[in-house]
Write a protein that holds these residues in place. Structure first.
Motif, PDB file in Angstrom:
ATOM      1  N   SER A 115       0.828  -1.211   0.000  1.00 20.27           N
ATOM      2  CA  SER A 115       0.000   0.000   0.000  1.00 20.27           C
ATOM      3  C   SER A 115       0.861   1.258   0.000  1.00 20.27           C
ATOM      4  N   LEU A 116       1.954   1.228   0.750  1.00 20.44           N
ATOM      5  CA  LEU A 116       2.874   2.367   0.742  1.00 20.44           C
ATOM      6  C   LEU A 116       3.530   2.521  -0.621  1.00 20.44           C
ATOM      7  N   GLU A 117       3.887   1.410  -1.248  1.00 11.95           N
ATOM      8  CA  GLU A 117       4.460   1.475  -2.599  1.00 11.95           C
ATOM      9  C   GLU A 117       3.463   2.076  -3.584  1.00 11.95           C
ATOM     10  N   ARG A 118       2.191   1.708  -3.436  1.00 18.38           N
ATOM     11  CA  ARG A 118       1.147   2.267  -4.298  1.00 18.38           C
ATOM     12  C   ARG A 118       1.040   3.773  -4.093  1.00 18.38           C
ATOM     13  N   LEU A 119       1.127   4.222  -2.842  1.00 17.65           N
ATOM     14  CA  LEU A 119       1.106   5.662  -2.588  1.00 17.65           C
ATOM     15  C   LEU A 119       2.264   6.350  -3.284  1.00 17.65           C
ATOM     16  N   LEU A 120       3.432   5.740  -3.208  1.00 14.31           N
ATOM     17  CA  LEU A 120       4.609   6.319  -3.868  1.00 14.31           C
ATOM     18  C   LEU A 120       4.425   6.397  -5.384  1.00 14.31           C
ATOM     19  N   ALA A 121       3.868   5.346  -5.952  1.00 16.83           N
ATOM     20  CA  ALA A 121       3.718   5.278  -7.407  1.00 16.83           C
ATOM     21  C   ALA A 121       2.626   6.188  -7.939  1.00 16.83           C
ATOM     22  N   THR A 122       1.607   6.445  -7.148  1.00 15.13           N
ATOM     23  CA  THR A 122       0.471   7.214  -7.648  1.00 15.13           C
ATOM     24  C   THR A 122       0.462   8.667  -7.190  1.00 15.13           C
ATOM     25  N   ALA A 123       1.342   9.020  -6.282  1.00 12.72           N
ATOM     26  CA  ALA A 123       1.367  10.409  -5.805  1.00 12.72           C
ATOM     27  C   ALA A 123       1.921  11.318  -6.888  1.00 12.72           C
ATOM     28  N   ASP A 124       1.182  12.381  -7.149  1.00 17.04           N
ATOM     29  CA  ASP A 124       1.609  13.318  -8.186  1.00 17.04           C
ATOM     30  C   ASP A 124       2.813  14.140  -7.759  1.00 17.04           C
ATOM     31  N   SER A 125       2.795  14.579  -6.536  1.00 14.88           N
ATOM     32  CA  SER A 125       3.857  15.481  -6.110  1.00 14.88           C
ATOM     33  C   SER A 125       4.333  15.138  -4.704  1.00 14.88           C
ATOM     34  N   VAL A 126       4.916  13.974  -4.586  1.00 15.14           N
ATOM     35  CA  VAL A 126       5.495  13.594  -3.298  1.00 15.14           C
ATOM     36  C   VAL A 126       6.852  14.278  -3.217  1.00 15.14           C
ATOM     37  N   GLY A 127       7.045  15.031  -2.164  1.00 19.31           N
ATOM     38  CA  GLY A 127       8.326  15.703  -1.995  1.00 19.31           C
ATOM     39  C   GLY A 127       9.432  14.686  -1.741  1.00 19.31           C
ATOM     40  N   GLU A 128      10.657  15.122  -1.918  1.00 21.29           N
ATOM     41  CA  GLU A 128      11.803  14.233  -1.747  1.00 21.29           C
ATOM     42  C   GLU A 128      11.853  13.641  -0.338  1.00 21.29           C
ATOM     43  N   GLY A 129      11.564  14.444   0.670  1.00 18.47           N
ATOM     44  CA  GLY A 129      11.566  13.953   2.049  1.00 18.47           C
ATOM     45  C   GLY A 129      10.483  12.911   2.276  1.00 18.47           C
ATOM     46  N   ALA A 130       9.283  13.167   1.749  1.00 18.58           N
ATOM     47  CA  ALA A 130       8.177  12.216   1.903  1.00 18.58           C
ATOM     48  C   ALA A 130       8.469  10.928   1.148  1.00 18.58           C
ATOM     49  N   GLU A 131       9.073  11.039  -0.006  1.00 16.68           N
ATOM     50  CA  GLU A 131       9.430   9.846  -0.792  1.00 16.68           C
ATOM     51  C   GLU A 131      10.436   8.988  -0.025  1.00 16.68           C
ATOM     52  N   ARG A 132      11.413   9.615   0.585  1.00 13.01           N
ATOM     53  CA  ARG A 132      12.417   8.882   1.360  1.00 13.01           C
ATOM     54  C   ARG A 132      11.776   8.175   2.542  1.00 13.01           C
ATOM     55  N   VAL A 133      10.899   8.886   3.253  1.00  8.69           N
ATOM     56  CA  VAL A 133      10.237   8.317   4.427  1.00  8.69           C
ATOM     57  C   VAL A 133       9.357   7.137   4.030  1.00  8.69           C
ATOM     58  N   LEU A 134       8.559   7.300   2.982  1.00  3.81           N
ATOM     59  CA  LEU A 134       7.692   6.210   2.545  1.00  3.81           C
ATOM     60  C   LEU A 134       8.504   5.010   2.073  1.00  3.81           C
TER      61      LEU A 134
END
Length: 137
Positions: free
Chosen positions: A95-114
Motif C-alpha cells: 500500500s505504501l508502494e502504491r502511494l509512492l507510485a500514484t502520488a503526483d507530487s510527493v516531496g523528496e523527504g516524503a518519498e524517502r520516508v515512505l
C-alpha cells in the motif's frame, strides 16, 4: 468484522490519510504482538524483537493518524497463527508502494520516508516469518 479484516480494507483505500493511518495501525499491532509472544515457548525471541523493532521504527516514520480509533491486537495467536500478521505487513508495504507510485507530487523527504517505511514493513514481515525456533528461510 475483525480488526485484521478492517485494516486490510483500509489498506486498499484510495485516500492517502486512510492508508497511512492503516499502515500506522498495522505497525502498532505488530509491535504489540511481538511484545506478547517474544518469550513464549518455541519462539525465536531475537526474530520477534527484530520484527517489533522494525515495526516500531516504521510507525515512528509516519504521521499520527488523524482519523479512526486506536486498534488493539486480538489475543495472542501463538506462533502458529502469525501468517495473517505477515500478510498484513506485506499488504502495508504494498500500500505504501502504491502511494509512492500514484502520488503526483510527493516531496523528496516524503518519498524517502515512505520508501524507508516500505523496507521496514518488508523486514518486519520476514522477521515474523522466522519467529518459530529453527524456522530460518
Amino acid at each position: 468484522m475483525t480488526t485484521l479484516t478492517a485494516l486490510d480494507e483500509r489498506l486498499d483505500s484510495e485516500e492517502t490519510a486512510v492508508v497511512l493511518a492503516a499502515v500506522w495501525d498495522v505497525f502498532g499491532l505488530t509491535v504489540e504482538l511481538c511484545d506478547r509472544i517474544a518469550f513464549d515457548e518455541g519462539v525465536d525471541e531475537f526474530q520477534a524483537l527484530l520484527a517489533g523493532q522494525k515495526a516500531d521504527a516504521g510507525r515512528d516514520l509516519l504521521p499520527l493518524p488523524e482519523l479512526g480509533e486506536p486498534v488493539t491486537a486480538p489475543s495472542a495467536p501463538g506462533t502458529t497463527g502469525l501468517e495473517p500478521y505477515v500478510r498484513m505487513l506485506t499488504h502495508a508495504g504494498e500500500s505504501l508502494e502504491r502511494l509512492l507510485a500514484t502520488a503526483d507530487s510527493v516531496g523528496e523527504g516524503a518519498e524517502r520516508v515512505l520508501s524507508e517505511a516500505v523496507e521496514l514493513a518488508r523486514g518486519a514481515a520476514v522477521a515474523l516469518t522466522r519467529v518459530r525456533s529453527g524456522d530460518v528461510k
